[in-house]
Design an enzyme around this catalytic site. Structure first.
Site, short mmCIF file in Angstrom:
data_model
loop_
_atom_site.label_atom_id
_atom_site.label_comp_id
_atom_site.label_asym_id
_atom_site.label_seq_id
_atom_site.Cartn_x
_atom_site.Cartn_y
_atom_site.Cartn_z
N SER A 11 0.90 -1.24 0.05
CA SER A 11 0.01 0.02 -0.08
C SER A 11 0.76 1.19 0.02
O SER A 11 0.69 2.04 1.01
CB SER A 11 -0.88 0.04 1.27
N TYR A 42 -3.53 1.05 4.00
CA TYR A 42 -4.65 0.05 4.08
C TYR A 42 -5.15 -0.20 5.51
O TYR A 42 -6.21 -0.60 5.85
CB TYR A 42 -4.10 -1.28 3.49
N GLY A 43 -4.20 0.08 6.69
CA GLY A 43 -4.49 -0.03 7.97
C GLY A 43 -5.93 0.35 8.53
O GLY A 43 -6.27 -0.08 9.47
N ASN A 74 1.78 -5.93 5.77
CA ASN A 74 1.22 -6.71 6.79
C ASN A 74 -0.40 -6.69 7.22
O ASN A 74 -0.74 -7.88 7.07
CB ASN A 74 1.56 -6.22 8.28
N THR A 75 -1.11 -5.58 6.71
CA THR A 75 -2.41 -5.55 6.69
C THR A 75 -2.97 -6.36 5.52
O THR A 75 -4.07 -6.96 5.86
CB THR A 75 -2.77 -3.93 6.51
N CYS A 183 4.70 -3.19 10.22
CA CYS A 183 4.32 -2.59 9.00
C CYS A 183 5.51 -2.41 8.05
O CYS A 183 6.75 -1.99 8.64
CB CYS A 183 3.52 -1.10 9.25
#
Length: 262
Positions: A11, A42-43, A74-75, A183
């Site tokens: 992202s 994105y988080g 990660n998200t 992240c």
């Protein structure tokens, strides 16, 4: 397929922390990097939106012939990788916070995790955390505002330093001895983070582990490029590419950058 590229998406520009580890570990592999900066971070998005973006990014990379896709977010990993693996017939490599090594190595029985809301609230994170952190104090902190600053190229700024102090000081008060960066954007902040937390706290990110796993999966799938030619790396962004160029200014790799509308 061996000569086809490794696809990487995130992202935004944060996944370059993963991309750099991959290009170092696999020096003869071409790569295609996709920065979905327009939709970063994105988080803060819903699971449905994260899945939508992840599918779109994956199909972009598969459409350009990628033989494997690294979800360098990660998200996106915690919310979408199971769907991606069940839907597309190529290997996927994910990235999630390295809770396990932090929990196993802590001497103070306290660890800190700096991550996005989307990662910390995901089922995969919750399951992993429960599995490895029994008896360990886990200080979780949503890094709200960090990704937009990085995307704007504001890494070495007082604004960033002040934000990090706000998030990290409670972890110092809890006597953590390991800090997990959850992240892919956050490794670019390690110099600033060290100024705040000192040198006695171990900082853990997932970049090297993801590169090792990517190499292992390529070997297992007989997809390694055996030709010893200089690779080419194509990087795409759907916003202005200035931050992408800034993050790559010291890179020794041969690469091209293109702005696309997607």
């Amino acid at each position: 397929m061996n000569k086809q590229a490794i696809g990487v998406f995130d992202s935004g520009v944060g996944g370059l922390s993963i991309w750099k580890e991959i290009t170092a570990s696999l020096p003869y592999e071409d790569t295609i990097y996709l920065a979905d900066s327009k939709n970063a971070p994105y988080g803060q998005k819903s699971t449905e939106k994260i899945l939508e973006f992840s599918v779109k990014n994956t199909e972009f990379l598969i459409g350009r012939g990628c033989k494997i896709v690294v979800v360098a977010c990660n998200t996106a990993t915690t919310n979408a990788i199971s769907f991606l693996r069940s839907t597309y017939d190529i290997p996927f490599i994910g990235i999630e916070p390295a809770i396990k090594p932090a929990a196993l190595q802590t001497k103070t029985n306290a660890i800190g995790i700096l991550a996005t809301k989307g990662t910390l609230s995901s089922e995969l994170f919750h399951t992993t955390s429960q599995k490895f952190t029994e008896g360990v104090t886990v200080v979780e902190q949503v890094g709200e505002g960090i990704v937009p600053l990085i995307e704007a190229g504001k890494i070495d700024t007082q604004e960033m330093a002040d934000l990090l102090k706000k998030y990290l000081n409670p972890m110092l008060d809890a006597n953590i001895d390991h800090l997990v960066l959850g992240c892919s954007h956050y490794p670019f902040l390690i110099p600033t983070i060290k100024k705040i937390i000192g040198t006695t706290i171990t900082i853990i990110d997932s970049g090297e582990a993801v590169a090792k796993q990517t190499k292992a999966i390529l070997e297992r799938s007989n997809l390694l490029n055996t030709q010893r030619a200089a690779p080419h790396h194509q990087l795409y962004s759907n916003t202005d590419t200035s931050t992408l160029k800034l993050m790559l200014k010291n890179s020794k790799e041969q690469y091209s950058i293109e702005e696309l509308d997607f």
